[in-house]
Design a protein around this motif. Structure first.
Motif, mmCIF file in Angstrom:
data_model
loop_
_atom_site.group_PDB
_atom_site.id
_atom_site.type_symbol
_atom_site.label_atom_id
_atom_site.label_comp_id
_atom_site.label_asym_id
_atom_site.label_seq_id
_atom_site.Cartn_x
_atom_site.Cartn_y
_atom_site.Cartn_z
ATOM 1 N N GLY A 123 -123.704 -92.781 -0.848
ATOM 2 C CA GLY A 123 -123.923 -93.929 -1.257
ATOM 3 C C GLY A 123 -123.873 -94.082 -2.827
ATOM 4 N N GLU A 124 -124.426 -95.537 -3.294
ATOM 5 C CA GLU A 124 -124.480 -95.664 -4.776
ATOM 6 C C GLU A 124 -126.026 -95.445 -5.223
ATOM 7 O OE1 GLU A 124 -121.924 -96.402 -6.701
ATOM 8 O OE2 GLU A 124 -120.528 -96.035 -5.099
ATOM 9 N N ALA A 125 -126.341 -95.311 -6.668
ATOM 10 C CA ALA A 125 -127.472 -95.298 -7.112
ATOM 11 C C ALA A 125 -127.351 -95.650 -8.501
ATOM 12 C CB ALA A 125 -128.222 -93.811 -7.011
ATOM 13 N N SER A 126 -128.331 -96.041 -8.833
ATOM 14 C CA SER A 126 -128.576 -96.573 -10.181
ATOM 15 C C SER A 126 -129.450 -95.655 -11.136
ATOM 16 C CB SER A 126 -129.211 -98.035 -10.385
ATOM 17 O OG SER A 126 -130.369 -98.255 -9.540
ATOM 18 N N PHE A 158 -131.285 -91.755 -11.682
ATOM 19 C CA PHE A 158 -130.878 -90.557 -11.242
ATOM 20 C C PHE A 158 -131.899 -89.626 -12.027
ATOM 21 C CE2 PHE A 158 -126.519 -92.446 -11.148
ATOM 22 C CZ PHE A 158 -126.367 -91.867 -10.191
ATOM 23 N N LEU A 159 -132.832 -89.269 -10.922
ATOM 24 C CA LEU A 159 -134.182 -88.445 -11.367
ATOM 25 C C LEU A 159 -134.207 -87.095 -10.405
ATOM 26 C CD1 LEU A 159 -136.821 -91.162 -11.479
ATOM 27 C CD2 LEU A 159 -135.416 -90.410 -13.384
ATOM 28 N N ASP A 160 -132.863 -86.634 -10.220
ATOM 29 C CA ASP A 160 -132.696 -85.657 -9.268
ATOM 30 C C ASP A 160 -132.226 -84.159 -9.887
ATOM 31 O OD1 ASP A 160 -130.312 -86.834 -9.871
ATOM 32 O OD2 ASP A 160 -129.321 -85.719 -7.977
ATOM 33 N N ALA A 161 -131.537 -84.309 -11.110
ATOM 34 C CA ALA A 161 -130.837 -83.034 -11.579
ATOM 35 C C ALA A 161 -131.475 -82.642 -12.921
ATOM 36 C CB ALA A 161 -129.416 -83.261 -11.752
ATOM 37 N N ASN A 162 -132.678 -83.089 -13.430
ATOM 38 C CA ASN A 162 -133.265 -82.633 -14.478
ATOM 39 C C ASN A 162 -132.350 -82.890 -15.882
ATOM 40 O OD1 ASN A 162 -135.414 -82.015 -12.971
ATOM 41 N ND2 ASN A 162 -134.735 -79.524 -12.763
ATOM 42 N N GLU A 163 -131.472 -83.977 -15.765
ATOM 43 C CA GLU A 163 -130.588 -84.173 -16.860
ATOM 44 C C GLU A 163 -131.682 -84.992 -17.869
ATOM 45 O OE1 GLU A 163 -126.822 -85.179 -13.922
ATOM 46 O OE2 GLU A 163 -128.845 -86.764 -14.333
ATOM 47 N N ASN A 164 -130.923 -85.160 -19.025
ATOM 48 C CA ASN A 164 -131.597 -85.881 -20.189
ATOM 49 C C ASN A 164 -131.110 -87.368 -19.966
ATOM 50 O OD1 ASN A 164 -132.124 -87.392 -22.588
ATOM 51 N ND2 ASN A 164 -131.502 -85.756 -24.105
ATOM 52 N N SER A 165 -132.039 -88.350 -19.534
ATOM 53 C CA SER A 165 -131.916 -89.463 -18.935
ATOM 54 C C SER A 165 -131.595 -90.485 -20.405
ATOM 55 C CB SER A 165 -133.169 -90.069 -18.303
ATOM 56 O OG SER A 165 -133.129 -89.449 -17.043
ATOM 57 N N TYR A 166 -131.880 -90.223 -21.460
ATOM 58 C CA TYR A 166 -131.702 -90.889 -22.499
ATOM 59 C C TYR A 166 -130.190 -90.850 -23.121
ATOM 60 C CZ TYR A 166 -136.689 -91.263 -23.247
ATOM 61 O OH TYR A 166 -138.012 -91.574 -22.836
ATOM 62 N N GLY A 167 -129.369 -89.912 -22.740
ATOM 63 C CA GLY A 167 -127.979 -90.206 -22.981
ATOM 64 C C GLY A 167 -127.544 -88.838 -23.736
ATOM 65 N N SER A 168 -126.597 -88.987 -24.672
ATOM 66 C CA SER A 168 -126.094 -87.947 -25.481
ATOM 67 C C SER A 168 -125.987 -88.248 -26.850
ATOM 68 C CB SER A 168 -124.519 -87.651 -25.120
ATOM 69 O OG SER A 168 -124.588 -87.297 -23.373
ATOM 70 N N PRO A 169 -126.128 -87.539 -27.876
ATOM 71 C CA PRO A 169 -125.973 -87.708 -29.341
ATOM 72 C C PRO A 169 -124.421 -87.985 -29.758
ATOM 73 C CG PRO A 169 -126.214 -85.194 -29.081
ATOM 74 C CD PRO A 169 -126.238 -86.313 -27.544
ATOM 75 N N LEU A 170 -123.629 -88.646 -28.751
ATOM 76 C CA LEU A 170 -122.047 -88.785 -29.114
ATOM 77 C C LEU A 170 -121.932 -90.367 -28.938
ATOM 78 C CD1 LEU A 170 -120.973 -85.872 -26.846
ATOM 79 C CD2 LEU A 170 -120.920 -85.916 -29.340
ATOM 80 N N SER A 171 -120.608 -90.838 -29.228
ATOM 81 C CA SER A 171 -120.054 -92.204 -28.928
ATOM 82 C C SER A 171 -120.175 -92.377 -27.615
ATOM 83 C CB SER A 171 -118.867 -92.403 -29.813
ATOM 84 O OG SER A 171 -117.999 -91.583 -29.261
ATOM 85 N N ARG A 172 -120.037 -91.331 -26.576
ATOM 86 C CA ARG A 172 -119.810 -91.439 -25.269
ATOM 87 C C ARG A 172 -120.803 -90.761 -24.561
ATOM 88 N NH1 ARG A 172 -114.705 -92.041 -21.545
ATOM 89 N NH2 ARG A 172 -115.371 -91.885 -19.583
ATOM 90 N N ASN A 173 -121.433 -91.228 -23.509
ATOM 91 C CA ASN A 173 -122.631 -90.458 -22.760
ATOM 92 C C ASN A 173 -121.984 -89.399 -21.835
ATOM 93 O OD1 ASN A 173 -124.867 -91.381 -24.027
ATOM 94 N ND2 ASN A 173 -124.793 -92.874 -22.433
ATOM 95 N N TYR A 174 -122.196 -87.884 -22.030
ATOM 96 C CA TYR A 174 -122.020 -86.952 -21.304
ATOM 97 C C TYR A 174 -123.315 -86.115 -20.808
ATOM 98 C CZ TYR A 174 -117.430 -87.487 -22.788
ATOM 99 O OH TYR A 174 -116.117 -87.886 -23.256
ATOM 100 N N ASN A 175 -124.243 -87.125 -20.696
ATOM 101 C CA ASN A 175 -125.621 -86.503 -19.990
ATOM 102 C C ASN A 175 -125.779 -86.177 -18.555
ATOM 103 O OD1 ASN A 175 -125.475 -89.273 -20.097
ATOM 104 N ND2 ASN A 175 -127.667 -89.394 -19.667
#
Length: 351
Positions: free
Chosen positions: A28-31, A33-50
């Motif tokens: 299903g859908e989720a808003s 994501f606290l499951d994969a130890n990613e950086n929730s703040y985003g990426s230092p790029l024009s587009r997020n790949y976090n």
């Protein structure tokens, strides 16, 4: 001949429990994501790949399904076709025990991957017409032969392999027959993906690197039965296709008309280049091509190759490859590049 996937698979792969990624464990859908130890703040790029990418590339496969006419469960996407080739060795061939059949001259990565995985290669040379030596293949098959690799249109010779010969191999071999169709978009022959429902032991490789112009994003395709694709998905790394590549592939797959225009233009350019090359006295033969390149036999291939390099034009010297003696492989370029090639070869004639 009856095909039994379980008997063909290595025991450790048959019993393998694949890695379960964070994205595999919920539906299903989720808003949040606290499951994969990613950086929730985003990426230092024009587009997020976090965020980790879709491990099964469902959106890309859905578009490919419409274009290719193949259901999504019959599609595997790899980091280039090389990943699919490597998985075939790791899943089906026991190191030091099993063997595969290669049909040289052919794509070099089959042998490289076999050597990496410690799998014996049995090489059955193509005929002088660059077709399969069917008797030679039949004699080479033994109880440890797991895979036969057929490249069609063939690299480096550019010709297509007789379809009836490939069908005979598939129908009479209990292992896998892998038909590598990297150049199928330029061929007059139809793809073998239409035969997937008929042959359980057929694997078809294609790529986005050639006609689709996406060599830089490294995305290869394998088409096979659902049970074979399930094996690929068990063995592959969980996130083998990165998010940037998936997004770029989706964008490119929306431009089918552009790709078809390029294919027509390249085929037209191919015939024009051939017509100019055969006028040169040092050109001895050009193999009929079903690809975006040509194999040209010349009087002094090394001298021609070096002259082209000195003038900034890079081709592929194949003169030391068995059955390709005296040959250079030339990719069809843009009209401007092709004119420069021909003019440089005419200058070589006068040098």
């Amino acid at each position: 001949m009856e095909f039994d996937l379980k008997k063909l698979l290595r025991t450790n792969i048959l019993n393998l429990v694949p890695y379960s990624s964070a994205r595999d464990e919920y539906k299903g859908e989720a808003s949040v994501f606290l499951d994969a130890n990613e950086n929730s703040y985003g990426s230092p790029l024009s587009r997020n790949y976090n965020r980790y990418p879709d491990p099964m590339q469902q959106a890309v496969k859905a578009k490919l399904s419409l274009i290719k006419g193949v259901p999504v469960p019959n599609i595997f996407l790899g980091n280039g076709s090389d990943e699919a080739i490597d998985i075939l060795f790791r899943a089906f061939c026991r190191p030091g025990i099993d063997n595969v059949i290669l049909l040289p001259p052919t794509y070099g990565m089959y042998e490289v991957s076999a050597n990496i995985n410690d799998v014996q290669t049995k090489k059955i040379l193509l005929t002088p017409e660059y077709q399969i030596d069917m008797e030679g293949v039949a004699e080479a098959i033994d109880e440890h032969t797991k895979i036969i690799f057929v490249c069609s249109p063939n690299n480096p010779t550019a010709n297509s392999i007789n379809r009836s010969d490939i069908e005979t191999l598939i129908a009479n071999f209990s292992g896998l027959v892998v038909v590598d169709e990297a150049y199928i978009n330029y061929s007059r022959q139809k793809t073998f993906i239409q035969e997937l429902t008929e042959y359980g032991n057929l694997v078809v490789l294609q790529t986005l690197s050639k006609a689709w112009g996406l060599a830089g994003i490294r995305m290869g395709m394998a088409f096979a039965s659902e049970e074979i694709i399930e094996v690929f998905n068990k063995v592959k790394p969980p996130y083998n296709i990165n998010e940037a590549s998936q997004q770029l592939a989706l964008e490119a797959l929306s431009n089918v008309d552009q790709v078809n225009d390029w294919i027509r233009e390249i085929i037209l350019q191919r015939e024009q280049v051939i017509s100019k090359l055969i006028e040169l006295p040092f050109v001895l033969n050009i193999v009929p091509s079903d690809a975006n390149f040509i194999l040209v036999k010349m009087v002094d291939p090394l001298g021609v190759y070096k002259y082209l390099v000195d003038n900034g034009i890079i081709t592929r010297d194949r003169s030391k490859v068995q059955l390709c003696e005296g040959c250079i492989r030339i990719t069809i370029g843009t009209p401007e590049e092709n004119v420069l090639l021909i003019n440089t070869l005419r200058a070589y004639l006068k040098s």
